[in-house]
Design an enzyme around this catalytic site. Structure first.
Site, PDB file in Angstrom:
ATOM      1  N   ALA A  33      38.401  39.519  28.366  1.00 24.49           N
ATOM      2  CA  ALA A  33      39.539  40.169  28.101  1.00 24.49           C
ATOM      3  C   ALA A  33      39.774  41.122  29.307  1.00 24.49           C
ATOM      4  CB  ALA A  33      39.532  40.865  26.866  1.00 24.49           C
ATOM      5  N   GLY A  34      38.755  41.550  30.020  1.00 23.32           N
ATOM      6  CA  GLY A  34      39.004  42.369  31.163  1.00 23.32           C
ATOM      7  C   GLY A  34      39.314  41.794  32.164  1.00 23.32           C
ATOM      8  N   THR A  36      39.716  31.621  31.307  1.00 20.16           N
ATOM      9  CA  THR A  36      38.850  33.000  31.018  1.00 20.16           C
ATOM     10  C   THR A  36      38.784  33.000  29.826  1.00 20.16           C
ATOM     11  OG1 THR A  36      37.914  34.987  31.612  1.00 20.16           O
ATOM     12  CG2 THR A  36      39.968  34.671  31.488  1.00 20.16           C
ATOM     13  N   HIS A  37      37.680  33.788  29.328  1.00 15.55           N
ATOM     14  CA  HIS A  37      37.552  34.038  27.728  1.00 15.55           C
ATOM     15  C   HIS A  37      37.248  35.649  27.704  1.00 15.55           C
ATOM     16  CE1 HIS A  37      37.356  29.892  27.001  1.00 15.55           C
ATOM     17  NE2 HIS A  37      37.364  30.029  25.740  1.00 15.55           N
ATOM     18  N   ASP A  39      31.404  47.441  38.539  1.00 15.39           N
ATOM     19  CA  ASP A  39      32.232  48.386  39.315  1.00 15.39           C
ATOM     20  C   ASP A  39      31.565  49.821  39.307  1.00 15.39           C
ATOM     21  OD1 ASP A  39      33.880  46.340  39.621  1.00 15.39           O
ATOM     22  OD2 ASP A  39      35.501  47.093  38.350  1.00 15.39           O
ATOM     23  N   LYS A  53      42.209  50.198  43.391  1.00 11.83           N
ATOM     24  CA  LYS A  53      41.104  49.204  43.520  1.00 11.83           C
ATOM     25  C   LYS A  53      41.762  47.670  43.946  1.00 11.83           C
ATOM     26  CE  LYS A  53      37.966  46.100  40.814  1.00 11.83           C
ATOM     27  NZ  LYS A  53      37.432  45.954  39.525  1.00 11.83           N
ATOM     28  N   GLY A  94      32.191  45.587  34.314  1.00  9.28           N
ATOM     29  CA  GLY A  94      31.247  44.820  35.144  1.00  9.28           C
ATOM     30  C   GLY A  94      30.126  45.724  35.900  1.00  9.28           C
ATOM     31  N   ASP A 135      36.013  32.602  39.770  1.00  9.57           N
ATOM     32  CA  ASP A 135      34.729  32.621  39.652  1.00  9.57           C
ATOM     33  C   ASP A 135      34.042  33.855  40.718  1.00  9.57           C
ATOM     34  OD1 ASP A 135      32.417  31.748  38.235  1.00  9.57           O
ATOM     35  OD2 ASP A 135      31.342  31.418  40.045  1.00  9.57           O
ATOM     36  N   SER A 136      33.730  34.770  40.134  1.00  8.94           N
ATOM     37  CA  SER A 136      33.064  35.955  41.076  1.00  8.94           C
ATOM     38  C   SER A 136      31.988  36.535  40.807  1.00  8.94           C
ATOM     39  CB  SER A 136      34.439  37.120  40.893  1.00  8.94           C
ATOM     40  OG  SER A 136      34.493  37.464  39.563  1.00  8.94           O
TER      41      SER A 136
END
Length: 214
Positions: free
Chosen positions: A19-20, A16-17, A166, A186, A164, A77-78
């Site tokens: 940061a979250g 991934t790129h 959330d 969470k 995102g 992937d979500s």
């Protein structure tokens, strides 16, 4: 052929790129003593994600990172699938946020699409967060783990936690959104447990099958 289990001290790339996403996975991996580095930190390019399913895109990212770093790589992937929108945005969840990513705009778009469908009651605003994890070996082997969390979409968005979509997603059985939950709540995951979030549920399966216990 299977992929050997991971042990304390092992290092792997998170494909991934974002940061979250890296922060969230570092929190999940914390109890296991594994070193997690992102593809972005290694300067690896982002592969083109042109799959039509979460599994296809997860495999694309994991194998690109595994080959690029010549080490085990884990991808995620979500996305959020809204029932009233025929499963959209789905694999295009991030794309709806534009470039650079603006998830406030993305949530506004989801809300506008729901209103255009006349979806105003909770029963009409059901959705699910979905996650597919792919662990890939440089030699081409891989394994997938899938997690899902059902809920409803609220408006206006609530909370500043997470990332995102959330703040507009209220998981089934709760009266607060992911955006109002602390990370611990969470994920709501511990060894042997199921977890709450889609990612935690996929991760629980990953831990059971891929991390050496004891």
């Amino acid at each position: 052929m299977t992929i050997p289990k991971l042990r304390r001290g092992d290092r792997l790339v998170l494909a991934t790129h974002n940061a979250g996403k890296l922060k969230e996975f570092q929190e999940l991996f914390a109890p296991f003593g594994l070193e997690l580095v992102s593809a972005g930190d290694l300067g690896l390019p982002e592969p083109e994600e042109n799959g039509t399913t979460f599994a296809e895109n997860a495999r694309t990212k994991a194998h690109a990172a595994a080959r690029g770093a010549n080490m085990l790589a884990l991808s995620d992937d979500s996305g959020i699938c809204v029932d009233a929108l025929d499963g959209q945005p789905g694999v295009y969840t991030a794309d709806w946020a534009g470039v650079p990513r603006n998830f406030a705009n993305a949530m506004q778009r989801v809300e506008a699409e729901l209103l255009s469908k006349g979806a105003t009651t909770p029963e009409q605003r059901t959705a699910s967060f979905n996650a597919t994890l792919c662990l890939a070996h440089p030699d081409g082997r891989d394994v997938l783990y899938v997690g899902k969390c059902d809920g409803v979409l609220v408006w206006p968005p609530r909370g500043t936690q997470g990332h995102g979509y959330d703040p507009m997603f209220q998981p089934e059985g709760f009266d607060i959104t992911f955006g109002e939950m602390a990370a611990e709540a969470k994920h709501s995951w511990a060894p042997g447990g199921k977890g709450l979030s889609h990612r935690a549920r996929a991760f629980a399966q990953f831990v059971e099958n891929q991390i050496e216990q004891g």
